[in-house]
Design a protein around this motif. Structure first.
Motif, PDB file in Angstrom:
ATOM      1  N   ASP A 188       1.140  -1.158   4.786  1.00  0.00           N
ATOM      2  CA  ASP A 188       1.752  -0.985   3.471  1.00  0.00           C
ATOM      3  C   ASP A 188       1.188  -2.044   2.530  1.00  0.00           C
ATOM      4  O   ASP A 188       0.733  -3.108   2.965  1.00  0.00           O
TER       5      ASP A 188
ATOM      6  N   THR B 155       7.442  -3.343  -1.617  1.00  0.00           N
ATOM      7  CA  THR B 155       6.452  -2.498  -0.940  1.00  0.00           C
ATOM      8  C   THR B 155       6.034  -1.336  -1.828  1.00  0.00           C
ATOM      9  O   THR B 155       6.807  -0.857  -2.668  1.00  0.00           O
ATOM     10  N   GLU B 156       4.796  -0.881  -1.611  1.00  0.00           N
ATOM     11  CA  GLU B 156       4.267   0.244  -2.379  1.00  0.00           C
ATOM     12  C   GLU B 156       4.994   1.535  -2.025  1.00  0.00           C
ATOM     13  O   GLU B 156       5.166   2.426  -2.872  1.00  0.00           O
ATOM     14  N   THR B 157       5.448   1.677  -0.772  1.00  0.00           N
ATOM     15  CA  THR B 157       6.110   2.912  -0.326  1.00  0.00           C
ATOM     16  C   THR B 157       7.609   2.914  -0.594  1.00  0.00           C
ATOM     17  O   THR B 157       8.290   3.889  -0.271  1.00  0.00           O
TER      18      THR B 157
ATOM     19  N   ASN C  19       9.687   1.493   1.055  1.00  0.00           N
ATOM     20  CA  ASN C  19      10.385   1.290   2.319  1.00  0.00           C
ATOM     21  C   ASN C  19      10.695  -0.199   2.489  1.00  0.00           C
ATOM     22  O   ASN C  19      10.090  -1.052   1.838  1.00  0.00           O
TER      23      ASN C  19
ATOM     24  N   ASN D 185       5.683  12.120   8.951  1.00  0.00           N
ATOM     25  CA  ASN D 185       6.535  11.426   7.977  1.00  0.00           C
ATOM     26  C   ASN D 185       7.857  12.151   7.740  1.00  0.00           C
ATOM     27  O   ASN D 185       8.701  11.672   6.977  1.00  0.00           O
TER      28      ASN D 185
END
Length: 590
Positions: free
Chosen positions: A442, A474-476, A478, A526
């Motif tokens: 990530d 985080t980029e996601t 999450n 995912n």
């Protein structure tokens, strides 16, 4: 009568006549009256110089005594002497005998959970200390079980290192070789999530073995532009035919420029590996994983020293080649650091910005988390920059401090998360039941604050305490899987002149996030059904106590996890409770 007498009589008569005439005239004169005399200046008497009488006047007398010349003559007569001076003797100063140093030691210990410890170290000097060989062997193992865990929880670590080194006035070099063997078990099975519970667990082969061999060479030069170089070659493999090779080379040069120093570093890092098994999100284990990366770069830098200021300006110019997929990327990272003595040693301000392309490897992952599966994706981390600013120094001669704030931007940072339960797989080893970890990459921005205090009351007592707080983005979107927001530790060392010594290590790790999932046919990875897990923070206290019976023989005792908490360092992997180990250590010359 002689002529002289006649002359005196004639003159005397003339003088008497003149006196008589004058007297008569004076008596006949009339009264002259009075006059006023005005004194213009005061009377200042003076003393005329007196003539010095010569000590030896010149005599014209015909009878003069002449000085008689005196001749002196010394007649030496030898005299016998029996005097003998006493010899000087320095005053006696009582000195302590220097401590005897030994070149080898061995240590053995046993404890509950069938824990065993063995250490051996040897160091020998040759050629007046210019050559030396060092040998180290260490072993730590446990064969105990953890209550409520159906699988074996054994582990052991064994390592052997041999180093040969030489040094001269202007250079030194060393060559080293090492081997290691580590064994762990994938025992973290949540039986409530398995379809067939106890029946499935009975057939699990949970043992994993790691092996590594390495060769390393280093050289350091003085009074030359070329200063350092190092080369490391290693091979790492496991019990399921996974293997990894790595070669690292670095060199450094320094060129003085007036008051500054220009440095140039060269970096080369090759990594190539192979996994025999397919990723865990696949239902059929019919493929393998290969990876090869080459990172090459240079690191120029200029070092400037100005009174209380130390400044290093530089950069990293790096190229990263993905040899497996025929891709390459070019990077330029900052490399700047500075420090300034605000108040001598009491307050030192420091800061910097650094970055780099960091090589990740299967070996490094297994060091951090030994329960990873042999089905990993391995790729470098692009650490764009890490900026930090802090203050350090001494509050008192015995108390030092360090405060630092940092901000880091990283792309492809590896995070550990549980593998999905995939009971459809037929892998040789039992890591497919949600009891192993994979790597998830990530892009993360991390804000961190660090503080530390060190107390050194005297050479027999030291105490240190530190804490770190982190905030992740985080980029996601999450959570930063298995990364804590809070960490802290306390270390203590005490030695008594009577032979007792005491050490302690207490640390705290805050909450972490993970999730458990189950693979389903026809569903993208995912979108596997998953449940997020929150791992409680944990506190661990470790203490060691020992006594030196004599300069060679010592006894010791170690206590680990004194709070007895069987906490989870990783999801579903509980640790052993209270552990106590005792043993003996012996120093000797070999």
């Amino acid at each position: 009568m002689n002529t002289m007498m006649k002359y005196l009589i004639r003159n005397a008569g003339l003088v008497l006549a003149l006196l008589y005439a004058g007297t008569g005239l004076a008596q006949d004169d009339e009264d002259l009256g009075t006059e006023t005399v005005t004194v213009v200046r005061s009377y200042t008497p003076t003393v005329s110089d007196a003539r010095k009488i010569k000590t030896l006047p010149s005599l014209t007398d015909s009878i003069v005594l002449q000085k008689k010349e005196v001749n002196y003559q010394i007649n030496s007569v030898p005299v016998a002497s029996t005097f003998t001076p006493a010899k000087g003797q320095a005053a006696a100063v009582e000195r302590e005998a220097p401590e005897k140093l030994f070149n080898s030691y061995a240590s053995l210990g046993l404890g509950n959970y069938n824990n065993a410890l063995a250490d051996f170290y040897l160091s020998r000097d040759f050629d007046r200390g210019n050559k030396r060989i060092d040998v180290g062997l260490n072993h730590l193992s446990s064969r105990g079980d953890i209550d409520g865990t159906p699988l074996d929880t054994d582990f052991y670590n064994t390592g052997l290192d041999v180093t040969y080194s030489e040094r001269d006035r202007d250079w030194e070099w060393s060559a080293a070789g090492g081997v290691e063997h580590r064994r762990y078990n994938w025992y973290g099975v949540d039986t409530t999530l398995l379809l067939n519970g106890t029946q499935t667990v009975a057939g699990i082969d949970e043992v994993q073995d790691y092996f590594r061999g390495s060769l390393e060479g280093k050289v350091h030069m003085e009074e030359t532009y070329f200063t350092d170089a190092g080369l490391t070659v290693s091979r790492f493999w496991d019990a399921v035919e996974s293997a990894e090779n790595r070669l690292k080379f670095n060199a450094a040069f320094e060129f003085p420029i007036t008051e500054e120093s220009f440095g140039l570093g060269i970096e080369l890092d090759y990594l190539g590996g192979h996994f025999e098994n397919a990723p865990q999100n696949q239902f059929v284990n019919d493929s393998d994983i290969d990876y090869q990366y080459l990172i090459a770069g240079i690191r120029p830098g200029l070092l400037m020293l100005r009174d209380n200021l130390k400044l290093r300006l530089g950069a990293r110019i790096v190229t990263g080649l993905d040899l497996e997929n025929n891709e390459n990327n070019f990077y330029i990272y900052p490399s700047v650091e500075a420090s300034y003595n605000v108040l001598e040693e009491n307050v030192i301000a420091y800061g910097g910005v650094d970055g780099g392309l960091d090589q990740n490897s299967y070996y490094d992952f297994s060091q951090v988390n030994p329960f990873v599966s042999p089905t990993l994706e391995v790729t470098p981390t692009d650490r764009q920059y890490e900026a930090y600013l802090g203050l350090k120094g001494q509050l008192t001669p015995s108390v030092s401090y360090n405060l630092k704030g940092s901000y880091t931007a990283e792309n492809f940072r590896p995070l550990f998360i549980l593998n999905p339960i995939n009971e459809a797989r037929n892998d040789e080893k039992g890591y497919i039941y949600g009891n192993s970890f994979r790597v998830f990459y990530d892009d993360i921005r991390t804000l961190g604050v660090f503080g530390e205090l060190q107390f050194s009351v005297n050479r027999n007592f030291s105490l240190g305490v530190n804490a770190s707080v982190y905030e992740y983005d985080t980029e996601t979107d999450n959570p930063a899987w298995n990364l804590p927001n809070l960490e802290g530790s306390l270390t203590l060392d005490y030695q008594n002149d009577s032979g007792w010594y005491l050490g302690a290590n207490l640390f705290y790790v805050g909450e972490r996030e993970d999730f458990a999932s189950r693979a389903q046919p026809g569903v993208p990875p995912n979108q596997f059904p998953a449940q997020q897990l929150t791992l409680d923070g944990y506190f661990d206290a470790n203490v060691r106590l020992g006594y030196h019976i004599n300069p060679q023989l010592s006894i010791f005792a170690r206590g680990s996890n004194l709070a007895g908490n069987e906490y989870q360092r990783w999801a579903n992997f509980r640790v052993q409770g209270l552990q106590v180990l005792g043993g003996v250590s012996y120093k000797f010359d070999l």
